[in-house]
Each structure stands twice: as C-alpha cells, then as structure tokens.
Design a protein around this motif. Structure first.
Motif, PDB file in Angstrom:
ATOM      1  N   PRO A 165      -4.805 -10.963   2.987  1.00  0.00           N
ATOM      2  CA  PRO A 165      -3.498 -10.996   3.673  1.00  0.00           C
ATOM      3  C   PRO A 165      -3.256  -9.788   4.572  1.00  0.00           C
ATOM      4  N   PRO A 184      -6.609 -14.182  -6.699  1.00  0.00           N
ATOM      5  CA  PRO A 184      -6.267 -14.984  -5.514  1.00  0.00           C
ATOM      6  C   PRO A 184      -6.319 -16.475  -5.812  1.00  0.00           C
ATOM      7  N   GLN A 223      -5.669  -4.708  -2.180  1.00  0.00           N
ATOM      8  CA  GLN A 223      -5.971  -6.140  -2.081  1.00  0.00           C
ATOM      9  C   GLN A 223      -4.848  -6.899  -2.768  1.00  0.00           C
ATOM     10  N   ARG A 224      -4.831  -8.216  -2.534  1.00  0.00           N
ATOM     11  CA  ARG A 224      -3.789  -9.029  -3.166  1.00  0.00           C
ATOM     12  C   ARG A 224      -3.978  -9.020  -4.684  1.00  0.00           C
ATOM     13  N   THR A 235       0.490  -6.402  -4.286  1.00  0.00           N
ATOM     14  CA  THR A 235      -0.829  -5.833  -3.966  1.00  0.00           C
ATOM     15  C   THR A 235      -1.218  -4.810  -5.022  1.00  0.00           C
TER      16      THR A 235
END
Ligand code: HEM
Length: 463
Positions: A22, A179, A428-429, A434
């Motif tokens: 994202p 994810p 990162q997600r 995050t």
C-alpha cells in the motif's frame, strides 16, 4: 461530473497493490497523479479518493465543513471484530454521544493515575527478557500496551480472566495481520474458494471466547457495582442517554473491544519504531539521554511529557512511518471543490496520512529520521496528523502520547540496549494498520540507573 486521475490497471490489480504494497503504491500514484487520485478497491463502493495536501486535508477533515460527513457504516470492514455498536462503526448523533462518554477517560487528570502503572508494567516486562539473548521489541511493547489498556478499560490486568483475554486478543490480532486476511475482507467470496473458511472459523471461535470473558466481566460488575471505580467500563456502565437508558451489554462489549484493539497495537508499534530509531542512530540516543539525565531525580511524569527532544523523537517516529496510513473515510454531503476537482454527494474521500507526512515541500528529505525538524518549526494539524483529525480524530491521542513518552523515558534511562538488526527495517501492512517488515531485536547490555529513573506524579494536570 469530474473524472479523477486514476491508475489504468484493472481493479483487481489495484486491490493487489493496495493489499500487498500500500505505501509504495500510494507514493507512485501521488507522483503520477498529484494531490488527488482515485482507486477502485471495493466492488460495492464507488472509487475511493485519496488526498494528502494540507489544504485538501483541512477541507476533508475540518469540522466546520458541513459538506462532508464521517459515516460509520463505511467502516463495516471492522464490524467482524468490533461489532455494530462500536464508536468506529456508528455515525451522526450516536457517534458524537459515544465519543463524549468515552473522552473523559483519556484526559489529563486521569492520565496521572496511569503513570505508576505504565512504569511498573514496563519494568516487569523488560525485566522478564533474557540478559544474554536479544528480544523482539514489538512483542514486548504489545504486552506492555495491552496490559496498560486492560487496566484503563477494565481496571484489571492481572488474574486469570485478564490473562486469558490478553492472550486471546494477542492471537486474534496476530492472525488478522497478514495481507491474506486483508484480501479476504475485500473479497469475502475468496474465503470459500481457497478453503480458508476453516481458518476464519477458528478466528471467530477465538473471538467468541474473548467475548464470553468480556460478558462475564460485565455481568459481575453489574451485580456488584462499585461507583468509586475509575475505569472506562464503570464510566460507560453509569452513562445514561437523554431517555435515561443505560448501554446494553452488547453496546458495552463493542466499545470495550474497540478500545482494547484500537489502543494497544497502534501504540505498541509506535513504541517499537521509536526504540528502533533511538538505537539505530547513536546521536539520537545521546541527545535523548542527555535530556533525560538533565532531569536528575526529578523524573516527574509532567516534566517527562513536556520534554522537547523526547516529544520531537515521538513526533518524528509517527511522521516517518505513521501507524495509521489513512484517516477513516469521509463522504461528501453537498458539492465541494477539493484539490481542483468538483466532488459530488456520495463521493468517498480518505486522507493519506502516509503521503501527507512525505511531502518534500513540508518535510525536506522525508526519508530521513530527523527529530530536529520538530524543534525548528511547528507543523499545522493538516501537515502533521498521525492521529487523523475532525469528527473522528483519534480518541486515544493523549493517552497514546503519554504512554509512549513514559515507556520510552523509562527504558532509555534505565537500560543500555543495542540494536541487533543490521538490515534496514521498513514499514509494511499489518492488517489494516502498518508495522515493521521484520522483527526489531534489541539486546540488553546493562542497567544504567535503576534508582533515579523512578517516575513520580504531582498534582498538576498532564495534558
Ligand atoms: C500511536 C498510537 C495511535 C495512533 C497512531 C492512532 C491513530 C488513529 C487514527 C489515524 C485514527 C483515525 C482518525 C481519523 O479518521 O481522522 C484513529 C481513530 C481512533 N483511535 Fe487511535 N491511534 C492510536 C492510539 C489509540 C489509543 C491508545 C486509543 C484508545 C485508548 C485509540 C482509539 C481510537 C478510536 C476509538 C478511534 C475512532 C474514533 C472515532 O471513530 O470517532 N487510538 N486513531
């Protein structure tokens, strides 16, 4: 009707980019399309608009604007965990009322009561770590913040029920953070196709177990109501609406789980990032230590909260990798022009906090961790907004900053630690927020000053 700039790739490619990368995807879109762009992420909703310039942020978030609203039903993606009565999933008057009921629990005078608790929980959890082996900072930070939230919300963090609930919440959030879990939120049908229902069902079972514990706590507290308790559960149980109605058990459950979920993982991630930067950049640690040591024995929580360099380190941590990438969605009520485009009623807009914090014109060298930028100038609430803004601004903002500062001051002042990671860690997600893309590992080298770092409280209000 305006046509908004948008990537040419098919919708499912946009979703894949959005789920798996994202932040780089938002940066690419901003580079190509400027201050406003559209992504098609959910089949049942029109394309979502992303904005990030301070002017657009102000228009979208400012309470004075009657052209936009912050409807809870758009947040239904969170309902599976938070329920239908959560402050996050309700709208309008009910939303405002609920915020007003919950807000006092997080204000200055209250916060002072949590100082000793935060210190004790931090000490207990750091002392548990092995002396000759590194530890995963995020796991420890998460234990600290969850235990602090349990105390603030229920007034308990020890005992069988608290420990069971803590364990279940930890597992629920860990499982929900991949994810893949996010992709199933966007495409529920895929769950069946990939035979993932089994995993989903297990997750739901864990949630049911957690709910059972929460309902047991509510039932016991109703049976033996103690008006002198100061925790959030008591506050919400005592609250009455205009018709004299109290909150139902279901409503209480939804708000309590919302606070536990919204309040602990976010703050834990922020603390982990701060510890990463402090131990990665020796000059940052030195400056921070000099500031903390200059306090001598006056380790008062008010003084700590106002320390300029500690505040700058916390702000820069929340700027460079904001835990919440986005504000909650806002919906246009009446036509409004934003970033040069005419938005018609029904359009959904989100503020990209990540992009706002990366604007070269506001933050030169945005990829560099430089706390000094917060000492050199003041940023407006639409340039720096890690907690969002307007009608849905984070309820726990003051609580999170207070906790973050006390935990960091306590750790840095008391223990010498070394960062074990040699590689660069990136965000990162993690579910819908995050986090670091690899474990941040610290090694305790020695105890610096066990005595003088004892946090004290005074009568003065904190925030
Ligand atoms: C560093 C820690 C935290 C960060 C970065 C953070 C960030 C955010 C952001 C970006 C929003 C959305 C705001 C918007 O749409 O304008 C939000 C909402 C919210 N936060 Fe936080 N938060 C943190 C800690 C906390 C804590 C400690 C609590 C509770 C104790 C909390 C409770 C909430 C709630 C209930 C909402 C929803 C408010 C509403 O819908 O009216 N957060 N937070």
């Amino acid at each position: 009707m305006s046509t908004f700039p948008k990537p040419p790739e098919p919708n499912f490619i946009q979703v894949l980019n959005w789920v798996f990368r994202p932040m780089p995807y938002m940066v690419e879109c901003a580079r190509k399309y400027g201050d406003l762009f559209a992504l098609k992420l959910q089949s049942n909703l029109p394309p979502l608009l992303f904005v990030h310039s301070p002017e657009a942020m102000q228009q979208v978030l400012s309470n004075d604007q009657k052209e936009l609203e912050a409807p809870g039903e758009i947040n239904s993606i969170f309902e599976y965990l938070l329920g239908k009565n959560s402050v996050i999933t309700i709208s309008g008057k009910a939303h405002q009322r609920q915020r007003q009921l919950m807000m006092p629990s997080f204000h200055g005078e209250r916060m002072r009561n949590y100082a000793e608790l935060i210190e004790n929980i931090t000490t207990k959890n750091i002392n548990k770590q092995p002396k000759s082996k590194s530890f995963n900072v995020r796991n420890v930070a998460q234990e600290i913040t969850l235990q602090v939230m349990m105390e603030a919300v229920f007034g308990i963090y020890e005992g069988e029920r608290a420990e069971k609930l803590e364990h279940l919440l930890f597992e629920i959030l860990e499982q929900g953070s991949t994810p893949w879990r996010v992709i199933f939120l966007y495409f529920p049908k895929l769950k069946k196709m990939f035979g993932i229902s089994e995993i989903w069902n297990r997750q739901m079972k864990k949630q049911e177990e957690a709910d059972k514990l929460i309902y047991q706590e509510i039932e016991e507290r109703r049976a033996n109501f103690d008006p002198h308790r100061t925790d959030i559960l008591n506050l919400l149980m005592s609250a009455r609406d205009e018709d004299g109605q109290a909150m139902t058990d279901q409503e209480l459950r939804d708000e309590l789980i919302t606070l536990l979920v919204a309040g602990h993982e976010t703050t834990a991630t922020a603390i982990s990032w701060a510890l990463y930067w402090i131990h990665k950049l020796p000059e940052v640690r030195e400056k921070l230590l000099a500031e903390l040591d200059s306090l001598g024995d006056n380790f008062d929580c008010n003084t700590i909260f106002k320390l300029p360099y500690l505040t700058a380190v916390c702000n820069e941590t929340l700027r460079i990798y904001p835990v919440g990438m986005l504000t909650f969605p806002r919906r246009v009520k009446s036509p409004i022009s934003v970033a040069g485009y005419q938005l018609e009623p029904g359009t959904i807009v989100m503020g990209s906090i990540y992009l706002a914090h990366r604007r070269e014109d506001i933050y030169p060298e945005p990829e560099k961790f430089k706390p000094e930028r917060f000492l050199e100038r003041q940023f407006s609430p639409y340039e720096f907004l890690p907690f969002g803004g307007g009608a849905r601004r984070c309820l726990g903002l003051a609580f999170a900053q207070f906790e973050m500062k006390l935990v960091l001051a306590k750790i840095v002042k008391t223990w010498s630690m070394k960062l074990v990671n040699t590689q660069e860690i990136k965000p990162q997600r993690r579910g819908l927020v995050t986090g670091p893309n690899a474990p941040i590992n610290l090694l305790i080298e020695n105890v610096r000053s066990p005595k003088s770092s004892h946090i004290i409280t005074t009568e003065k209000t904190v925030v």
